[in-house]
Design a protein around this motif. Structure first.
Motif, PDB file in Angstrom:
ATOM      1  N   SER A  25       0.889  -1.141   0.066  1.00 55.66           N
ATOM      2  CA  SER A  25      -0.127  -0.100   0.042  1.00 55.66           C
ATOM      3  C   SER A  25       0.981   1.157  -0.088  1.00 55.66           C
ATOM      4  CB  SER A  25      -1.002  -0.085   1.368  1.00 55.66           C
ATOM      5  OG  SER A  25      -0.195   0.213   2.353  1.00 55.66           O
ATOM      6  N   GLY A  26       2.186   1.114   0.648  1.00 53.14           N
ATOM      7  CA  GLY A  26       2.789   2.331   0.535  1.00 53.14           C
ATOM      8  C   GLY A  26       3.936   2.478  -0.350  1.00 53.14           C
ATOM      9  N   SER A  27       3.936   1.525  -1.506  1.00 54.79           N
ATOM     10  CA  SER A  27       4.987   1.503  -2.550  1.00 54.79           C
ATOM     11  C   SER A  27       4.858   2.715  -3.232  1.00 54.79           C
ATOM     12  CB  SER A  27       4.789   0.121  -3.302  1.00 54.79           C
ATOM     13  OG  SER A  27       5.839   0.342  -4.368  1.00 54.79           O
ATOM     14  N   ARG A  28       6.369   3.180  -3.452  1.00 52.06           N
ATOM     15  CA  ARG A  28       6.258   4.526  -4.047  1.00 52.06           C
ATOM     16  C   ARG A  28       6.295   4.206  -5.471  1.00 52.06           C
ATOM     17  NH1 ARG A  28       5.053   5.969   0.138  1.00 52.06           N
ATOM     18  NH2 ARG A  28       6.069   7.150   1.656  1.00 52.06           N
ATOM     19  N   ASN A  29       6.664   3.309  -6.090  1.00 48.30           N
ATOM     20  CA  ASN A  29       6.729   2.616  -7.573  1.00 48.30           C
ATOM     21  C   ASN A  29       5.667   1.815  -8.058  1.00 48.30           C
ATOM     22  OD1 ASN A  29       8.133   0.715  -6.485  1.00 48.30           O
ATOM     23  ND2 ASN A  29      10.047   1.930  -7.097  1.00 48.30           N
ATOM     24  N   TYR A  30       4.942   1.162  -7.393  1.00 47.31           N
ATOM     25  CA  TYR A  30       4.138   0.032  -7.761  1.00 47.31           C
ATOM     26  C   TYR A  30       2.609   0.112  -7.185  1.00 47.31           C
ATOM     27  CZ  TYR A  30       2.375  -4.583  -8.552  1.00 47.31           C
ATOM     28  OH  TYR A  30       1.341  -5.613  -9.035  1.00 47.31           O
ATOM     29  N   GLN A  31       1.570   0.141  -8.108  1.00 46.66           N
ATOM     30  CA  GLN A  31       0.352  -0.182  -7.559  1.00 46.66           C
ATOM     31  C   GLN A  31      -0.461  -1.665  -8.539  1.00 46.66           C
ATOM     32  OE1 GLN A  31      -1.618   3.569  -8.044  1.00 46.66           O
ATOM     33  NE2 GLN A  31      -1.962   3.249 -10.153  1.00 46.66           N
ATOM     34  N   ILE A  32      -1.562  -1.970  -7.896  1.00 49.51           N
ATOM     35  CA  ILE A  32      -1.988  -3.213  -8.653  1.00 49.51           C
ATOM     36  C   ILE A  32      -2.463  -2.996  -9.988  1.00 49.51           C
ATOM     37  CG2 ILE A  32      -3.854  -4.681  -8.547  1.00 49.51           C
ATOM     38  CD1 ILE A  32      -1.933  -5.006  -6.009  1.00 49.51           C
ATOM     39  N   VAL A  33      -3.071  -1.851 -10.247  1.00 50.42           N
ATOM     40  CA  VAL A  33      -3.643  -1.725 -11.686  1.00 50.42           C
ATOM     41  C   VAL A  33      -3.481  -0.210 -12.116  1.00 50.42           C
ATOM     42  CG1 VAL A  33      -5.069  -3.543 -11.738  1.00 50.42           C
ATOM     43  CG2 VAL A  33      -5.953  -1.233 -10.989  1.00 50.42           C
ATOM     44  N   GLY A  34      -3.254   0.187 -13.486  1.00 54.60           N
ATOM     45  CA  GLY A  34      -3.204   1.563 -13.642  1.00 54.60           C
ATOM     46  C   GLY A  34      -1.895   1.994 -13.530  1.00 54.60           C
ATOM     47  N   GLU A  35      -1.829   3.440 -14.060  1.00 55.44           N
ATOM     48  CA  GLU A  35      -0.537   3.986 -14.341  1.00 55.44           C
ATOM     49  C   GLU A  35       0.064   4.731 -13.139  1.00 55.44           C
ATOM     50  OE1 GLU A  35       1.736   6.437 -17.637  1.00 55.44           O
ATOM     51  OE2 GLU A  35      -0.204   7.239 -17.082  1.00 55.44           O
ATOM     52  N   LEU A  36       1.056   4.392 -12.622  1.00 57.15           N
ATOM     53  CA  LEU A  36       1.931   5.144 -11.444  1.00 57.15           C
ATOM     54  C   LEU A  36       3.245   5.657 -11.872  1.00 57.15           C
ATOM     55  CD1 LEU A  36       1.858   4.202  -7.454  1.00 57.15           C
ATOM     56  CD2 LEU A  36       3.889   4.647  -8.802  1.00 57.15           C
ATOM     57  N   ILE A  37       3.444   6.887 -11.532  1.00 53.84           N
ATOM     58  CA  ILE A  37       4.708   7.568 -11.955  1.00 53.84           C
ATOM     59  C   ILE A  37       5.275   7.819 -10.826  1.00 53.84           C
ATOM     60  CG2 ILE A  37       5.799   9.409 -13.239  1.00 53.84           C
ATOM     61  CD1 ILE A  37       3.460   8.865 -15.328  1.00 53.84           C
ATOM     62  N   LYS A 147      -2.155   3.476  -1.260  1.00 49.21           N
ATOM     63  CA  LYS A 147      -3.229   2.741  -2.010  1.00 49.21           C
ATOM     64  C   LYS A 147      -2.933   1.403  -2.127  1.00 49.21           C
ATOM     65  CE  LYS A 147       0.747   3.637  -4.348  1.00 49.21           C
ATOM     66  NZ  LYS A 147       1.376   2.329  -3.891  1.00 49.21           N
ATOM     67  N   LEU A 148      -4.089   0.728  -2.380  1.00 52.11           N
ATOM     68  CA  LEU A 148      -4.079  -0.768  -2.219  1.00 52.11           C
ATOM     69  C   LEU A 148      -4.880  -1.093  -3.495  1.00 52.11           C
ATOM     70  CD1 LEU A 148      -2.728  -2.998  -0.788  1.00 52.11           C
ATOM     71  CD2 LEU A 148      -4.911  -3.091   0.807  1.00 52.11           C
ATOM     72  N   PHE A 149      -6.324  -1.389  -3.118  1.00 50.00           N
ATOM     73  CA  PHE A 149      -7.107  -2.019  -4.195  1.00 50.00           C
ATOM     74  C   PHE A 149      -8.121  -1.146  -4.994  1.00 50.00           C
ATOM     75  CE2 PHE A 149      -6.142  -5.921  -1.396  1.00 50.00           C
ATOM     76  CZ  PHE A 149      -5.185  -6.414  -2.160  1.00 50.00           C
ATOM     77  N   VAL A 150      -8.817  -0.663  -4.088  1.00 48.98           N
ATOM     78  CA  VAL A 150     -10.046   0.254  -4.676  1.00 48.98           C
ATOM     79  C   VAL A 150      -9.192   1.499  -5.319  1.00 48.98           C
ATOM     80  CG1 VAL A 150     -12.305   1.365  -4.112  1.00 48.98           C
ATOM     81  CG2 VAL A 150     -11.619  -0.760  -3.177  1.00 48.98           C
ATOM     82  N   LEU A 151      -8.620   2.289  -4.688  1.00 47.12           N
ATOM     83  CA  LEU A 151      -8.056   3.224  -5.325  1.00 47.12           C
ATOM     84  C   LEU A 151      -7.389   3.327  -6.758  1.00 47.12           C
ATOM     85  CD1 LEU A 151      -7.470   6.556  -5.272  1.00 47.12           C
ATOM     86  CD2 LEU A 151      -5.487   6.070  -3.820  1.00 47.12           C
ATOM     87  N   PRO A 152      -6.460   2.282  -6.852  1.00 48.73           N
ATOM     88  CA  PRO A 152      -5.950   2.268  -8.091  1.00 48.73           C
ATOM     89  C   PRO A 152      -6.852   1.709  -9.122  1.00 48.73           C
ATOM     90  CG  PRO A 152      -4.535   1.398  -6.294  1.00 48.73           C
ATOM     91  CD  PRO A 152      -5.695   1.371  -5.725  1.00 48.73           C
ATOM     92  N   TRP A 153      -8.173   0.911  -8.915  1.00 52.04           N
ATOM     93  CA  TRP A 153      -8.979   0.460  -9.576  1.00 52.04           C
ATOM     94  C   TRP A 153      -9.907   1.484 -10.207  1.00 52.04           C
ATOM     95  CZ3 TRP A 153     -14.358   1.079  -8.566  1.00 52.04           C
ATOM     96  CH2 TRP A 153     -14.975   0.520  -9.351  1.00 52.04           C
TER      97      TRP A 153
END
Length: 238
Positions: A25-37, A147-153
């Motif tokens: 949930s606290g990763s700065r460079n990875y999330q489950i789905v979607g674009e993260l920069i 962020k974890l599941f719902v927010l990236p979705w």
């Protein structure tokens, strides 16, 4: 296997799962789905200066004055609630040519929240930014980087890009203790395409505000050009 060992094994799995999810949930460079920069790959010596929270009546003018003095654009990830309270300050940021981003309405940790809650936090803030005249694409930054599941979705579903950072000097007490150590940390860790996170809108962030001129001058001496996050993304190497 004894009952005690089975219980211990189950508890261990549960604990490891919770710890793993919290780290995710606290990763700065990875999330489950979607674009993260969190940083952009670029051959050019470009760097983005970003500020979280605000705007505030007390400190917006001084921050804008420092940026204007050094001819530096920045990206302000503001909260919808504070934009609603201080619309004139938000308009000043816009009028000065800086980028505005969505940092949620009320700055909650957006983990284990319902889709309806997340939608309201994001959409109300976008609406507040549109109300003060901001017309550009609105990037999103999760409060606390969580962020974890719902927010990236939800971000993926609505076509939004999530922006974090790769330089965060205020995270470590020994770095955040003075303007000098903050500036030194940023300058030493900067890379082409880096995104710097600072908080400058509250009284408690005096050292971060005082560090700004040194950060800007130090990075310019290293040949860096400051750009907004959107401009940084446009210049990434494919």
């Amino acid at each position: 296997m004894s009952v005690v060992k089975k219980i211990f094994s189950v508890l261990l799995v549960i604990i490891l799962t919770i710890v793993g999810l919290w780290q995710l949930s606290g990763s700065r460079n990875y999330q489950i789905v979607g674009e993260l920069i969190s940083r952009v790959n670029t051959h050019e010596r470009l760097i983005a200066l970003t500020f979280d929270d605000g705007p505030t009546k007390k400190h917006t003018d001084s921050v804008l004055a420092m940026l204007a003095e050094h001819d530096v654009p920045a990206t302000f990830f503001v909260t919808g609630k504070e934009v609603d309270i201080f619309p004139d300050e938000a308009r000043k940021i816009l009028a000065a040519g800086h980028q505005l981003g969505n940092h949620s309405w009320s700055h909650p940790r957006m983990v284990l929240k319902s889709p309806a809650f997340i939608a309201e936090e994001i959409e109300k803030t976008d609406a507040a930014l549109r109300a003060i005249g901001y017309q550009e694409n609105i990037l999103f930054r999760p409060p606390y980087g969580k962020k974890l599941f719902v927010l990236p979705w939800y971000l993926q579903k609505t076509g939004r890009t999530s922006v974090t950072w790769d330089i965060e000097p205020e995270t470590w007490p020994d770095v955040a203790k003075s303007a000098q150590t903050i500036a030194e940390h940023v300058i030493e860790n900067a890379k082409p395409g880096s995104i710097i996170l600072l908080h400058v809108m509250y009284d408690s962030r005096e050292e971060s505000r005082k560090a700004l001129p040194s950060i800007i001058n130090g990075l310019k001496e290293q040949g860096y050009t400051f750009v907004t996050v959107s401009d940084l993304i446009e210049n990434r190497t494919q």
